[in-house]
Design a protein around this motif. Structure first.
Motif, PDB file in Angstrom:
ATOM      1  N   PHE A  67       0.777  -1.199  -0.108  1.00  0.00           N
ATOM      2  CA  PHE A  67       0.139  -0.004   0.056  1.00  0.00           C
ATOM      3  C   PHE A  67       0.918   1.395   0.141  1.00  0.00           C
ATOM      4  CE2 PHE A  67      -0.926   2.982   3.734  1.00  0.00           C
ATOM      5  CZ  PHE A  67      -1.557   3.706   3.000  1.00  0.00           C
ATOM      6  N   ILE A  68       2.069   1.237   0.741  1.00  0.00           N
ATOM      7  CA  ILE A  68       2.693   2.344   0.640  1.00  0.00           C
ATOM      8  C   ILE A  68       3.778   2.472  -0.476  1.00  0.00           C
ATOM      9  CG2 ILE A  68       4.929   3.233   2.163  1.00  0.00           C
ATOM     10  CD1 ILE A  68       3.721   2.101   4.724  1.00  0.00           C
ATOM     11  N   GLY A  69       4.178   1.425  -0.882  1.00  0.00           N
ATOM     12  CA  GLY A  69       4.949   1.132  -2.015  1.00  0.00           C
ATOM     13  C   GLY A  69       4.288   1.653  -3.184  1.00  0.00           C
ATOM     14  N   GLU A  70       3.239   1.593  -3.593  1.00  0.00           N
ATOM     15  CA  GLU A  70       2.380   2.106  -4.828  1.00  0.00           C
ATOM     16  C   GLU A  70       2.380   3.583  -4.866  1.00  0.00           C
ATOM     17  OE1 GLU A  70       1.988   0.520  -7.389  1.00  0.00           O
ATOM     18  OE2 GLU A  70       2.556  -1.481  -6.638  1.00  0.00           O
ATOM     19  N   VAL A  71       2.269   4.398  -3.505  1.00  0.00           N
ATOM     20  CA  VAL A  71       2.020   5.573  -3.435  1.00  0.00           C
ATOM     21  C   VAL A  71       2.970   6.321  -4.368  1.00  0.00           C
ATOM     22  CG1 VAL A  71       1.918   7.744  -2.212  1.00  0.00           C
ATOM     23  CG2 VAL A  71       0.700   5.596  -1.340  1.00  0.00           C
ATOM     24  N   PRO A  72       4.358   6.303  -4.427  1.00  0.00           N
ATOM     25  CA  PRO A  72       5.285   7.063  -5.165  1.00  0.00           C
ATOM     26  C   PRO A  72       5.120   6.504  -6.638  1.00  0.00           C
ATOM     27  CG  PRO A  72       6.532   5.395  -3.824  1.00  0.00           C
ATOM     28  CD  PRO A  72       5.062   5.510  -3.408  1.00  0.00           C
ATOM     29  N   ALA A  73       4.928   5.572  -6.930  1.00  0.00           N
ATOM     30  CA  ALA A  73       4.872   4.794  -8.284  1.00  0.00           C
ATOM     31  C   ALA A  73       3.560   5.499  -9.025  1.00  0.00           C
ATOM     32  CB  ALA A  73       4.765   3.369  -8.096  1.00  0.00           C
ATOM     33  N   LEU A  74       2.400   5.618  -8.195  1.00  0.00           N
ATOM     34  CA  LEU A  74       1.481   6.154  -8.908  1.00  0.00           C
ATOM     35  C   LEU A  74       1.544   7.867  -9.154  1.00  0.00           C
ATOM     36  CD1 LEU A  74      -1.265   4.197  -6.899  1.00  0.00           C
ATOM     37  CD2 LEU A  74      -1.183   4.118  -9.471  1.00  0.00           C
ATOM     38  N   LEU A  75       2.236   8.355  -7.988  1.00  0.00           N
ATOM     39  CA  LEU A  75       2.331   9.876  -8.017  1.00  0.00           C
ATOM     40  C   LEU A  75       3.314  10.089  -9.009  1.00  0.00           C
ATOM     41  CD1 LEU A  75       2.479  12.559  -6.554  1.00  0.00           C
ATOM     42  CD2 LEU A  75       4.272  11.802  -5.317  1.00  0.00           C
ATOM     43  N   SER A  76       4.253   9.467  -9.480  1.00  0.00           N
ATOM     44  CA  SER A  76       5.043   9.468 -10.663  1.00  0.00           C
ATOM     45  C   SER A  76       4.436   9.612 -11.992  1.00  0.00           C
ATOM     46  CB  SER A  76       6.317   8.553 -10.803  1.00  0.00           C
ATOM     47  OG  SER A  76       7.196   8.600  -9.715  1.00  0.00           O
ATOM     48  N   GLU A  77       3.369   8.798 -12.125  1.00  0.00           N
ATOM     49  CA  GLU A  77       2.521   8.613 -13.312  1.00  0.00           C
ATOM     50  C   GLU A  77       1.625  10.008 -13.477  1.00  0.00           C
ATOM     51  OE1 GLU A  77       0.200   5.250 -14.592  1.00  0.00           O
ATOM     52  OE2 GLU A  77       1.293   4.263 -12.794  1.00  0.00           O
ATOM     53  N   ILE A  78       1.124  10.571 -12.450  1.00  0.00           N
ATOM     54  CA  ILE A  78       0.520  11.871 -12.244  1.00  0.00           C
ATOM     55  C   ILE A  78       1.252  12.684 -12.490  1.00  0.00           C
ATOM     56  CG2 ILE A  78      -1.030  13.282 -10.940  1.00  0.00           C
ATOM     57  CD1 ILE A  78      -1.716  10.967  -8.979  1.00  0.00           C
ATOM     58  N   LEU A  79       2.429  12.865 -11.958  1.00  0.00           N
ATOM     59  CA  LEU A  79       3.162  14.172 -12.433  1.00  0.00           C
ATOM     60  C   LEU A  79       3.728  14.069 -13.797  1.00  0.00           C
ATOM     61  CD1 LEU A  79       5.436  13.887  -9.064  1.00  0.00           C
ATOM     62  CD2 LEU A  79       3.913  15.761  -9.664  1.00  0.00           C
ATOM     63  N   VAL A  80       3.971  13.035 -14.244  1.00  0.00           N
ATOM     64  CA  VAL A  80       4.357  13.029 -15.908  1.00  0.00           C
ATOM     65  C   VAL A  80       3.218  13.393 -16.745  1.00  0.00           C
ATOM     66  CG1 VAL A  80       4.868  11.353 -17.728  1.00  0.00           C
ATOM     67  CG2 VAL A  80       6.163  11.156 -15.715  1.00  0.00           C
ATOM     68  N   LEU A  81       1.894  13.033 -16.459  1.00  0.00           N
ATOM     69  CA  LEU A  81       0.899  13.358 -17.077  1.00  0.00           C
ATOM     70  C   LEU A  81       0.683  14.860 -17.064  1.00  0.00           C
ATOM     71  CD1 LEU A  81      -1.599  10.245 -16.436  1.00  0.00           C
ATOM     72  CD2 LEU A  81      -0.980  11.096 -18.713  1.00  0.00           C
ATOM     73  N   PHE A 183      -2.700  11.116  -5.347  1.00  0.00           N
ATOM     74  CA  PHE A 183      -3.408  12.498  -5.805  1.00  0.00           C
ATOM     75  C   PHE A 183      -3.310  13.324  -4.469  1.00  0.00           C
ATOM     76  CE2 PHE A 183      -5.664  10.293  -9.294  1.00  0.00           C
ATOM     77  CZ  PHE A 183      -5.534  11.365 -10.213  1.00  0.00           C
ATOM     78  N   LYS A 184      -3.623  13.155  -3.364  1.00  0.00           N
ATOM     79  CA  LYS A 184      -3.507  14.061  -2.324  1.00  0.00           C
ATOM     80  C   LYS A 184      -2.113  14.669  -2.205  1.00  0.00           C
ATOM     81  CE  LYS A 184      -4.593  14.948   2.595  1.00  0.00           C
ATOM     82  NZ  LYS A 184      -5.193  14.547   3.939  1.00  0.00           N
ATOM     83  N   ILE A 185      -1.139  14.050  -2.288  1.00  0.00           N
ATOM     84  CA  ILE A 185       0.287  14.592  -2.140  1.00  0.00           C
ATOM     85  C   ILE A 185       0.469  15.394  -3.623  1.00  0.00           C
ATOM     86  CG2 ILE A 185       2.716  13.826  -2.578  1.00  0.00           C
ATOM     87  CD1 ILE A 185       2.102  11.160  -0.930  1.00  0.00           C
ATOM     88  N   TYR A 186       0.054  14.808  -4.747  1.00  0.00           N
ATOM     89  CA  TYR A 186       0.148  15.716  -5.906  1.00  0.00           C
ATOM     90  C   TYR A 186      -0.512  17.105  -5.709  1.00  0.00           C
ATOM     91  CZ  TYR A 186      -1.633  17.364 -10.304  1.00  0.00           C
ATOM     92  OH  TYR A 186      -2.157  18.077 -11.570  1.00  0.00           O
ATOM     93  N   PHE A 187      -1.661  17.245  -5.099  1.00  0.00           N
ATOM     94  CA  PHE A 187      -2.324  18.236  -5.040  1.00  0.00           C
ATOM     95  C   PHE A 187      -1.654  19.265  -3.923  1.00  0.00           C
ATOM     96  CE2 PHE A 187      -6.325  15.897  -6.114  1.00  0.00           C
ATOM     97  CZ  PHE A 187      -6.546  16.687  -7.199  1.00  0.00           C
ATOM     98  N   ASN A 188      -0.965  18.854  -3.033  1.00  0.00           N
ATOM     99  CA  ASN A 188      -0.065  19.431  -2.115  1.00  0.00           C
ATOM    100  C   ASN A 188       1.208  19.866  -2.765  1.00  0.00           C
ATOM    101  OD1 ASN A 188      -1.052  19.670   0.986  1.00  0.00           O
ATOM    102  ND2 ASN A 188      -1.596  17.514   0.224  1.00  0.00           N
ATOM    103  N   ILE A 189       1.814  19.174  -3.685  1.00  0.00           N
ATOM    104  CA  ILE A 189       2.915  19.833  -4.353  1.00  0.00           C
ATOM    105  C   ILE A 189       2.561  20.820  -5.341  1.00  0.00           C
ATOM    106  CG2 ILE A 189       4.538  18.984  -6.373  1.00  0.00           C
ATOM    107  CD1 ILE A 189       4.264  15.909  -5.490  1.00  0.00           C
ATOM    108  N   LYS A 190       1.129  20.888  -6.113  1.00  0.00           N
ATOM    109  CA  LYS A 190       0.797  21.887  -6.698  1.00  0.00           C
ATOM    110  C   LYS A 190       0.722  23.091  -5.978  1.00  0.00           C
ATOM    111  CE  LYS A 190      -1.415  21.626 -10.535  1.00  0.00           C
ATOM    112  NZ  LYS A 190      -2.443  21.579 -11.338  1.00  0.00           N
ATOM    113  N   ASP A 191       0.429  22.977  -4.527  1.00  0.00           N
ATOM    114  CA  ASP A 191      -0.033  24.226  -3.712  1.00  0.00           C
ATOM    115  C   ASP A 191       1.391  24.478  -2.970  1.00  0.00           C
ATOM    116  OD1 ASP A 191      -2.453  24.214  -4.020  1.00  0.00           O
ATOM    117  OD2 ASP A 191      -2.970  22.909  -2.366  1.00  0.00           O
ATOM    118  N   GLY A 192       2.588  23.986  -3.512  1.00  0.00           N
ATOM    119  CA  GLY A 192       3.898  24.396  -2.997  1.00  0.00           C
ATOM    120  C   GLY A 192       4.545  23.802  -1.903  1.00  0.00           C
ATOM    121  N   ASN A 193       3.847  22.557  -1.469  1.00  0.00           N
ATOM    122  CA  ASN A 193       4.223  21.767  -0.128  1.00  0.00           C
ATOM    123  C   ASN A 193       5.155  20.788  -0.537  1.00  0.00           C
ATOM    124  OD1 ASN A 193       4.415  20.173   2.068  1.00  0.00           O
ATOM    125  ND2 ASN A 193       2.206  20.290   2.439  1.00  0.00           N
TER     126      ASN A 193
END
Length: 249
Positions: A67-81, A183-193
């Protein structure tokens, strides 16, 4: 990294293996298309995760929940898109990129939710469980999720039996939560976190519940789910506009 597409009998799978005190290994088939790029991004997400872990944690803390290991992998896909969508160099491929963004949310959030509820309805069913019953429940839940206009035909009315990990509730649930957290981490990154880097380093020594609690990842879940589906609807609207523009040309 083994990325070549061999004419010999090479597996079509893709995966990343972390080796402590060495470096991660990635196996995939790279075909120079957007699907291959997203697979590469996913596996590189795992690789970066392993790399950060190896640099910052002793060996005894290098076991972690999938469950933890998939988070950065999925986050990478979201960031590339997100990068492809916003970079003007790829404007001619915008429709394909938006379609991938739609598919990502549909598969990782919406469809897994549908499949989870399908299993729950089977468990609550008082009728005899046979193929006809399973097909009927599948048809009903697809209508509930996609609307009355959605019709199953003889090709997909039994497509529930092709669904990966359908009756593995824990696996499906974990993957959906991983997607939500990405997605939650992605939204936080976009907000500068930038706290997500600290999260990646520390996540390996934590239990899933501890991770959720310490980083407040389970808070404001309704807000972030609404944000995900807002993104989903926005992408669909933009895709429709591009379709209309194409037809008018």
């Amino acid at each position: 990294m083994d990325r070549s597409v061999s004419k010999r009998k090479k597996s079509y799978n893709s995966y990343c293996v972390g080796v402590y005190n060495v470096h991660p290994y990635i196996f995939l088939n790279y075909n120079r298309d957007i699907d291959s790029l997203l697979i590469l991004a996913h596996e590189l997400g795992h690789a970066i995760h392993y790399y950060i872990m190896n640099k910052n944690l002793p060996f005894r803390y290098t076991e972690f929940d999938s469950f933890i290991g998939e988070v950065p992998a999925l986050l990478s896909e979201i960031l590339v898109l997100d990068y492809l969508y916003n970079d003007k160099k790829y404007s001619t491929y915008k429709k394909s990129i938006i379609n991938k963004k739609i598919e990502f949310i549909k598969y990782n959030i919406y469809n897994i939710g549908l499949e989870q509820e399908y299993v729950e309805r089977i468990m609550r069913c008082n009728n005899e469980i046979n193929k006809q019953t399973l097909d009927k429940i599948w048809a009903d839940i697809n209508t509930d999720y996609y609307g009355k206009k959605y019709k199953l035909n003889h090709f997909n009315k039994s497509s529930w039996n092709k669904t990966k990990n359908l009756f593995d509730d824990l696996s499906n649930c974990k993957y959906m939560i991983s997607s939500y957290l990405a997605f939650k981490i992605y939204f936080n990154i976009k907000d500068g976190n930038k706290e997500y880097l600290k999260l990646l380093i520390n996540a390996f020594s934590m239990e899933a519940k501890e991770l959720l609690k310490q980083y407040n990842l389970s808070s404001n879940s309704e807000y972030y789910l609404k944000a995900i589906f807002y993104e989903f609807n926005k992408n669909i609207d933009e895709y429709r506009i591009l379709e209309c523009v194409k037809k008018s040309l």
